[in-house]
Design a protein around this motif. Structure first.
Motif, PDB file in Angstrom:
ATOM      1  N   ASN A   1       8.817  -3.681  -4.709  1.00 34.96           N
ATOM      2  CA  ASN A   1      10.056  -2.949  -5.027  1.00 34.96           C
ATOM      3  C   ASN A   1      10.807  -2.627  -3.728  1.00 34.96           C
ATOM      4  N   PRO A   2      11.370  -3.633  -3.070  1.00 30.26           N
ATOM      5  CA  PRO A   2      12.030  -3.430  -1.764  1.00 30.26           C
ATOM      6  C   PRO A   2      13.205  -2.468  -1.806  1.00 30.26           C
ATOM      7  N   ASP A   3      13.777  -2.249  -2.983  1.00 35.24           N
ATOM      8  CA  ASP A   3      14.897  -1.316  -3.065  1.00 35.24           C
ATOM      9  C   ASP A   3      14.497   0.104  -2.674  1.00 35.24           C
ATOM     10  N   GLN A   4      13.196   0.408  -2.748  1.00 35.24           N
ATOM     11  CA  GLN A   4      12.733   1.740  -2.392  1.00 35.24           C
ATOM     12  C   GLN A   4      12.755   1.993  -0.884  1.00 35.24           C
ATOM     13  N   LEU A   5      12.908   0.930  -0.098  1.00 39.73           N
ATOM     14  CA  LEU A   5      12.938   1.084   1.350  1.00 39.73           C
ATOM     15  C   LEU A   5      14.284   1.575   1.851  1.00 39.73           C
ATOM     16  N   SER A   6      15.284   1.529   1.012  1.00 43.13           N
ATOM     17  CA  SER A   6      16.646   1.864   1.445  1.00 43.13           C
ATOM     18  C   SER A   6      16.862   3.365   1.609  1.00 43.13           C
ATOM     19  N   SER A   7      15.983   4.176   1.045  1.00 42.94           N
ATOM     20  CA  SER A   7      16.145   5.626   1.138  1.00 42.94           C
ATOM     21  C   SER A   7      15.138   6.212   2.113  1.00 42.94           C
ATOM     22  N   SER A   8      15.643   7.045   3.016  1.00 42.40           N
ATOM     23  CA  SER A   8      14.778   7.706   3.987  1.00 42.40           C
ATOM     24  C   SER A   8      14.301   9.065   3.473  1.00 42.40           C
ATOM     25  N   ASN A   9      14.875   9.507   2.359  1.00 40.58           N
ATOM     26  CA  ASN A   9      14.515  10.791   1.771  1.00 40.58           C
ATOM     27  C   ASN A   9      13.495  10.573   0.661  1.00 40.58           C
ATOM     28  N   ARG A  10      12.299  11.003   0.883  1.00 45.22           N
ATOM     29  CA  ARG A  10      11.219  10.795  -0.084  1.00 45.22           C
ATOM     30  C   ARG A  10      11.528  11.446  -1.429  1.00 45.22           C
ATOM     31  N   GLN A  11      12.232  12.582  -1.396  1.00 44.58           N
ATOM     32  CA  GLN A  11      12.537  13.304  -2.629  1.00 44.58           C
ATOM     33  C   GLN A  11      13.505  12.545  -3.529  1.00 44.58           C
ATOM     34  N   GLU A  12      14.258  11.614  -2.943  1.00 41.31           N
ATOM     35  CA  GLU A  12      15.234  10.854  -3.723  1.00 41.31           C
ATOM     36  C   GLU A  12      14.599   9.699  -4.488  1.00 41.31           C
ATOM     37  N   LEU A  13      13.402   9.312  -4.084  1.00 37.69           N
ATOM     38  CA  LEU A  13      12.759   8.158  -4.702  1.00 37.69           C
ATOM     39  C   LEU A  13      12.230   8.501  -6.094  1.00 37.69           C
TER      40      LEU A  13
ATOM     41  N   ARG B   1      -0.051   9.642 -10.703  1.00 39.03           N
ATOM     42  CA  ARG B   1       0.951   9.286  -9.712  1.00 39.03           C
ATOM     43  C   ARG B   1       0.401   8.253  -8.742  1.00 39.03           C
ATOM     44  N   THR B   2       1.300   7.401  -8.252  1.00 35.63           N
ATOM     45  CA  THR B   2       0.925   6.449  -7.218  1.00 35.63           C
ATOM     46  C   THR B   2       2.014   6.440  -6.160  1.00 35.63           C
ATOM     47  N   GLU B   3       1.819   5.669  -5.101  1.00 35.06           N
ATOM     48  CA  GLU B   3       2.802   5.631  -4.025  1.00 35.06           C
ATOM     49  C   GLU B   3       4.086   4.963  -4.491  1.00 35.06           C
ATOM     50  N   ASN B   4       5.195   5.321  -3.846  1.00 35.05           N
ATOM     51  CA  ASN B   4       6.487   4.786  -4.249  1.00 35.05           C
ATOM     52  C   ASN B   4       6.669   3.322  -3.866  1.00 35.05           C
ATOM     53  N   ILE B   5       6.090   2.922  -2.743  1.00 31.56           N
ATOM     54  CA  ILE B   5       6.209   1.532  -2.295  1.00 31.56           C
ATOM     55  C   ILE B   5       5.004   0.754  -2.805  1.00 31.56           C
ATOM     56  N   LEU B   6       5.270  -0.258  -3.631  1.00 37.88           N
ATOM     57  CA  LEU B   6       4.205  -1.051  -4.234  1.00 37.88           C
ATOM     58  C   LEU B   6       4.062  -2.384  -3.509  1.00 37.88           C
ATOM     59  N   LEU B   7       2.833  -2.750  -3.193  1.00 42.40           N
ATOM     60  CA  LEU B   7       2.554  -3.970  -2.440  1.00 42.40           C
ATOM     61  C   LEU B   7       1.578  -4.853  -3.195  1.00 42.40           C
ATOM     62  N   SER B   8       1.690  -6.155  -2.970  1.00 42.59           N
ATOM     63  CA  SER B   8       0.697  -7.109  -3.461  1.00 42.59           C
ATOM     64  C   SER B   8       0.229  -7.950  -2.277  1.00 42.59           C
ATOM     65  N   LYS B   9      -0.963  -8.525  -2.429  1.00 44.15           N
ATOM     66  CA  LYS B   9      -1.539  -9.305  -1.334  1.00 44.15           C
ATOM     67  C   LYS B   9      -1.992 -10.659  -1.859  1.00 44.15           C
ATOM     68  N   ASP B  10      -1.653 -11.733  -1.139  1.00 46.99           N
ATOM     69  CA  ASP B  10      -2.059 -13.069  -1.577  1.00 46.99           C
ATOM     70  C   ASP B  10      -3.378 -13.470  -0.920  1.00 46.99           C
ATOM     71  N   LYS B  11      -3.802 -14.699  -1.160  1.00 43.38           N
ATOM     72  CA  LYS B  11      -5.087 -15.182  -0.648  1.00 43.38           C
ATOM     73  C   LYS B  11      -5.119 -15.266   0.868  1.00 43.38           C
ATOM     74  N   ARG B  12      -3.966 -15.352   1.493  1.00 44.39           N
ATOM     75  CA  ARG B  12      -3.893 -15.420   2.963  1.00 44.39           C
ATOM     76  C   ARG B  12      -3.756 -14.035   3.586  1.00 44.39           C
ATOM     77  N   GLN B  13      -3.931 -13.005   2.765  1.00 44.19           N
ATOM     78  CA  GLN B  13      -3.833 -11.614   3.194  1.00 44.19           C
ATOM     79  C   GLN B  13      -2.404 -11.184   3.523  1.00 44.19           C
ATOM     80  N   MET B  14      -1.435 -11.984   3.130  1.00 42.59           N
ATOM     81  CA  MET B  14      -0.039 -11.647   3.373  1.00 42.59           C
ATOM     82  C   MET B  14       0.445 -10.658   2.318  1.00 42.59           C
ATOM     83  N   LEU B  15       1.197  -9.668   2.749  1.00 42.59           N
ATOM     84  CA  LEU B  15       1.690  -8.635   1.855  1.00 42.59           C
ATOM     85  C   LEU B  15       3.100  -8.934   1.380  1.00 42.59           C
ATOM     86  N   LYS B  16       3.363  -8.532   0.138  1.00 42.24           N
ATOM     87  CA  LYS B  16       4.696  -8.659  -0.425  1.00 42.24           C
ATOM     88  C   LYS B  16       5.104  -7.314  -1.017  1.00 42.24           C
ATOM     89  N   ILE B  17       6.282  -6.839  -0.641  1.00 40.49           N
ATOM     90  CA  ILE B  17       6.791  -5.590  -1.186  1.00 40.49           C
ATOM     91  C   ILE B  17       7.376  -5.865  -2.560  1.00 40.49           C
TER      92      ILE B  17
END
Length: 295
Positions: free
Chosen positions: A212-224, A194-210
């Motif tokens: 799977n942004p669709d996972q941010l729409s739910s506040s209920n962890r059990q629904e993810l 298992r891994t976390e539901n929100i997946l992030l990547s990081k570029d050379k400038r240390q900037m993060l990119k989400i």
């Protein structure tokens, strides 16, 4: 071949849903031992089902151990919990009853000697062209399969890749993974965790990119939905024909064998080695504490 599930009954018993034994003789190939038993006057009928059985698996376990480790020099033969790191995987492969043969693939004479001392088969040294940083494990496996076919006429039905960088696997993991592949009738299997539901990547400038942004729409962890990642090195199991056809360990229908996150250790850097040794040394205590933990 056919697998026959049967129950012998006496003639005076209530027949219920019974099929004459002659039906099974015509529908399946029956061993002489069971055919001869039908001559008894008390064993006249068989009850149950007839279903196809998968052909026997001839599993070749391959333990790759390249000599040119960059993160930790001589990593595969460095002592880990009292013995060379490589020896832990060799020991597990040798104790797994479903493995037909296990081979260590290495380009290094010193590693080969350590592997043989641990009881492993090292039929040849890997060519230099397959021991570079740019070499792929699939190329190594294909070369080994071709060598075994040409030199020994040995052709396994499946290849089981056991990388020595995860010494936390057990023979029970291997056996359960093999049973899962058979049950699912998949062409390949990989161990996952298992891994976390929100997946992030990081570029050379240390900037993060989400990712799977669709996972941010739910506040209920059990629904993810649950997300998984490859654990790195515990188990890869693939049909030989599928591997040769696709040149991939993740070939055809793929099934995942889930392991606990605390065991998903891939030893690549010094911190991995230190952490892995601590976990390995205390794994029984960890299992007991998790089992007794009260929520």
């Amino acid at each position: 071949d056919w697998l026959i599930e049967y129950t012998f009954v006496r003639p005076h018993q209530s027949l219920g849903y019974l099929t004459p034994w002659a039906y099974y003789q015509s529908a399946a190939r029956v061993s002489p031992m069971w055919s001869s038993r039908t001559q008894s006057s008390t064993l006249l009928y068989a009850r149950g089902t007839v279903r196809p059985r998968m052909h026997a698996m001839k599993i070749l376990a391959v333990i790759p151990a390249r000599g040119g480790s960059k993160g930790i020099p001589h990593k595969n033969i460095r002592r880990f919990a009292g013995k060379p790191l490589l020896a832990h995987t060799i020991e597990v492969a040798r104790t797994s009853p479903s493995i037909d043969r296990s081979i260590v693939s290495t380009d290094d004479k010193k590693i080969a000697n350590v592997a043989r001392a641990a009881g492993a088969d090292v039929p040849f040294l890997r060519p230099t062209a397959l021991a570079r940083d740019t070499s792929t494990i699939v190329d190594t496996l294909i070369h080994l399969l071709c060598w075994l076919k040409a030199k020994e006429d040995y052709v396994p039905t499946h290849v089981l890749l056991l990388q020595p960088t995860n010494p936390l696997r057990s023979e029970h993991d291997i056996e359960k993974a093999i049973r899962l592949l058979r049950k699912s009738r998949a062409q390949s299997l990989v161990s996952i965790c298992r891994t976390e539901n929100i997946l992030l990547s990081k570029d050379k400038r240390q900037m993060l990119k989400i990712m799977n942004p669709d996972q941010l729409s739910s506040s209920n962890r059990q629904e993810l939905p649950r997300y998984y990642r490859l654990d790195g090195s515990m188990i890869y199991l693939v049909e030989t024909k599928a591997l040769l056809r696709t040149k991939s360990l993740l070939a055809g229908k793929l099934v995942g064998y889930e392991i606990e996150r605390w065991r998903a250790i891939d030893i690549d850097e010094p911190e991995d080695f230190v952490l892995g040794e601590l976990v390995f040394t205390h794994k029984k205590d960890i299992v007991n504490r998790i089992r007794k933990f009260k929520v």
